[in-house]
Motif scaffolding. Structure first.
Motif, short mmCIF file in Angstrom:
data_model
loop_
_atom_site.label_atom_id
_atom_site.label_comp_id
_atom_site.label_asym_id
_atom_site.label_seq_id
_atom_site.Cartn_x
_atom_site.Cartn_y
_atom_site.Cartn_z
N ASP A 1 0.83 -1.21 0.00
CA ASP A 1 0.00 0.00 0.00
C ASP A 1 0.86 1.25 0.00
O ASP A 1 0.56 2.23 -0.69
N LEU A 2 1.93 1.25 0.81
CA LEU A 2 2.75 2.44 0.96
C LEU A 2 3.60 2.71 -0.27
O LEU A 2 3.86 3.86 -0.60
N ASN A 3 4.03 1.64 -0.95
CA ASN A 3 4.94 1.82 -2.07
C ASN A 3 4.21 1.94 -3.41
O ASN A 3 4.78 2.40 -4.39
N ALA A 4 2.97 1.47 -3.44
CA ALA A 4 2.22 1.52 -4.69
C ALA A 4 1.82 2.95 -5.02
O ALA A 4 1.77 3.83 -4.16
N GLU A 5 1.53 3.18 -6.29
CA GLU A 5 1.06 4.49 -6.70
C GLU A 5 -0.30 4.73 -6.08
O GLU A 5 -1.26 4.02 -6.36
N ALA A 6 -0.41 5.71 -5.20
CA ALA A 6 -1.63 5.95 -4.46
C ALA A 6 -2.41 7.10 -5.08
O ALA A 6 -1.85 7.99 -5.72
N ALA A 7 -3.72 7.06 -4.87
CA ALA A 7 -4.56 8.13 -5.37
C ALA A 7 -4.26 9.42 -4.64
O ALA A 7 -4.38 10.50 -5.21
N ARG A 8 -3.89 9.33 -3.36
CA ARG A 8 -3.62 10.52 -2.56
C ARG A 8 -2.35 10.32 -1.74
O ARG A 8 -2.27 9.43 -0.90
N THR A 9 -1.35 11.12 -2.01
CA THR A 9 -0.16 11.16 -1.18
C THR A 9 -0.22 12.47 -0.42
O THR A 9 -0.30 13.53 -1.05
N SER B 1 4.88 19.75 -4.36
CA SER B 1 3.97 18.72 -4.81
C SER B 1 4.75 17.55 -5.41
O SER B 1 5.31 17.65 -6.48
N ILE B 2 4.82 16.46 -4.66
CA ILE B 2 5.51 15.26 -5.13
C ILE B 2 4.46 14.18 -5.35
O ILE B 2 3.86 13.69 -4.41
N GLY B 3 4.21 13.84 -6.58
CA GLY B 3 3.17 12.86 -6.85
C GLY B 3 1.79 13.37 -6.49
O GLY B 3 1.01 12.67 -5.87
N ALA B 4 1.47 14.61 -6.88
CA ALA B 4 0.18 15.23 -6.60
C ALA B 4 -0.12 15.23 -5.11
O ALA B 4 -1.21 14.93 -4.68
N CYS B 5 0.87 15.58 -4.30
CA CYS B 5 0.73 15.59 -2.84
C CYS B 5 -0.22 16.68 -2.39
O CYS B 5 -0.24 17.77 -2.94
N HIS B 6 -1.01 16.38 -1.36
CA HIS B 6 -1.87 17.36 -0.71
C HIS B 6 -1.33 17.61 0.70
O HIS B 6 -0.84 16.68 1.35
N ARG B 7 -1.39 18.84 1.14
CA ARG B 7 -1.02 19.15 2.53
C ARG B 7 -2.29 19.29 3.35
O ARG B 7 -3.18 20.06 3.00
N ALA C 1 1.65 22.05 -3.12
CA ALA C 1 0.53 21.17 -2.87
C ALA C 1 -0.70 21.94 -2.45
O ALA C 1 -0.59 22.94 -1.73
N PRO C 2 -1.90 21.51 -2.89
CA PRO C 2 -3.12 22.10 -2.36
C PRO C 2 -3.17 21.90 -0.85
O PRO C 2 -2.75 20.87 -0.35
N VAL C 3 -3.69 22.89 -0.12
CA VAL C 3 -3.74 22.82 1.34
C VAL C 3 -5.18 22.67 1.79
O VAL C 3 -6.07 23.40 1.35
N HIS C 4 -5.41 21.72 2.68
CA HIS C 4 -6.73 21.45 3.23
C HIS C 4 -6.66 21.55 4.75
O HIS C 4 -5.63 21.25 5.35
N SER C 5 -7.75 21.97 5.37
CA SER C 5 -7.77 22.12 6.82
C SER C 5 -8.84 21.21 7.43
O SER C 5 -9.99 21.22 7.01
N ASP D 1 -14.91 12.97 6.24
CA ASP D 1 -15.48 13.99 5.37
C ASP D 1 -14.46 14.48 4.35
O ASP D 1 -14.79 14.71 3.18
N TRP D 2 -13.21 14.63 4.80
CA TRP D 2 -12.16 15.08 3.88
C TRP D 2 -11.89 14.02 2.81
O TRP D 2 -11.77 14.33 1.62
N LEU D 3 -11.81 12.76 3.22
CA LEU D 3 -11.53 11.69 2.28
C LEU D 3 -12.66 11.51 1.27
O LEU D 3 -12.44 11.11 0.13
N ALA D 4 -13.88 11.82 1.69
CA ALA D 4 -15.03 11.65 0.81
C ALA D 4 -15.10 12.73 -0.27
O ALA D 4 -15.82 12.58 -1.26
N ALA D 5 -14.39 13.83 -0.07
CA ALA D 5 -14.43 14.93 -1.04
C ALA D 5 -13.65 14.58 -2.29
O ALA D 5 -12.73 13.77 -2.27
N ASP D 6 -14.00 15.22 -3.39
CA ASP D 6 -13.29 15.01 -4.64
C ASP D 6 -12.08 15.94 -4.66
O ASP D 6 -12.13 17.04 -5.19
N LEU D 7 -10.96 15.50 -4.10
CA LEU D 7 -9.79 16.37 -3.94
C LEU D 7 -9.13 16.68 -5.27
O LEU D 7 -8.44 17.68 -5.40
#
Length: 293
Positions: free
Chosen positions: A25-33, A196-202, A231-235, A271-277
């Motif tokens: 899981d950690l090494n595979a290409e993830a939808a959200r890093t 932003s490394i691999g479409a990383c979100h903060r 990276a896009p920033v979310h709170s 709620d954050w994970l359910a959003a279309d980031l």
């Protein structure tokens, strides 16, 4: 060594299959890093819930954690558990740590000594320093003499650094590190934008609905993405943080109350994970941010 008991506890509940799955899981290409920032005003049990929920998400991996205040201890436990036991190991390490907090709070001992003891029982520092640790840990502390914020990482990390980050200024003694005195309450508002490394979100986890990150200078009102690729920033914040704030100074910390706050953190992370980031980078954004509570 006290940390050895924590290693045994984590590893005893983590099967070989789980370790292989977690590594995949950690090494595979993830939808959200994601890169996580834990603010000093975030209630600790709420932080526990957010981290616990993120560990449930197979398509979400954490590249780094920057933490201030009491959350720095949890960040260290999180990084250590993930390193030695994968996702299940991190979840168990956090739960074991909070059991220690709830139990140890019954005893009338010095708070700094209490934090140090619980931390030493919960982590092995060299594991977190190791370059193979899946999460890069950064700890924010304040120079008590100069009132300047410093970020510690890699070989700079120590038990003293993490305890200093959790020390409440003027209520707890400052901790000596390399000849200087440090304590917590570090202002993380001026942390640089996350590359932003691999479409990383903060993701900023805080006690109130505000963004602590400095605005990216390369993103304009009409730009869909900045020049440097920040990276896009979310709170994610706890709307009940004032009610939870006094918990750690009480003579007794009720386990049920702690898990209620943890569950609130889990729900906010849900709620954050359910959003279309993915849509965040597609629409114009002034501050590269969105908020969840």
């Amino acid at each position: 060594m006290l940390a050895q008991s924590a290693v045994s506890t984590v590893q005893s509940i983590t099967s070989a299959t789980d370790l292989i799955t977690s590594a995949t899981d950690l090494n595979a290409e993830a939808a959200r890093t994601i890169d996580i920032v834990l603010a000093n005003d975030a209630h600790a049990a709420f932080v526990w819930g957010v981290l616990d929920r993120l560990l449930d998400e197979p398509n979400c991996s954490v590249s780094g954690v920057t933490a201030s205040g009491f959350a720095a201890i949890q960040a260290a436990v999180f990084a250590y558990g993930l390193s030695v036991g994968g996702r299940s190991g991190a979840r168990t390490a956090l739960a074991n740590f909070w059991r220690r907090v709830s139990h140890a709070s019954m005893f009338d001992i010095d708070r700094t000594s209490l934090l140090r003891s619980m931390l030493e029982q919960s982590i092995e520092l060299q594991t977190i320093r190791d370059e193979n640790c899946p999460v890069k840990l950064r700890v924010v502390a304040v120079n008590a003499r100069a009132d300047a914020v410093k970020i510690f990482s890699d070989e700079q990390l120590s038990i003293n650094v993490i305890v200093a980050a959790a020390a409440v200024p003027f209520l707890s003694p400052a901790i000596e590190i390399d000849g200087d005195l440090y304590w917590g309450d570090g202002d993380i508002s001026q942390l640089p934008p996350a590359a932003s490394i691999g479409a990383c979100h903060r993701v900023v986890v805080s006690g109130k609905p505000s963004i602590f990150m400095a605005r990216c200078p390369d993103r304009s009102f009409g730009a869909t993405q900045c020049v440097t690729g920040c990276a896009p920033v979310h709170s994610i914040f706890d709307s009940h943080y004032r009610a939870g704030a006094p918990l750690l100074v009480r003579p007794w910390i009720d386990w049920g109350e702690l898990t209620d706050i943890r569950d609130r953190g889990r729900q906010c992370a849900e709620d954050w994970l359910a959003a279309d980031l993915s849509s965040t980078d597609e629409r114009p954004a002034k501050d590269c941010r969105s908020q969840y509570t």
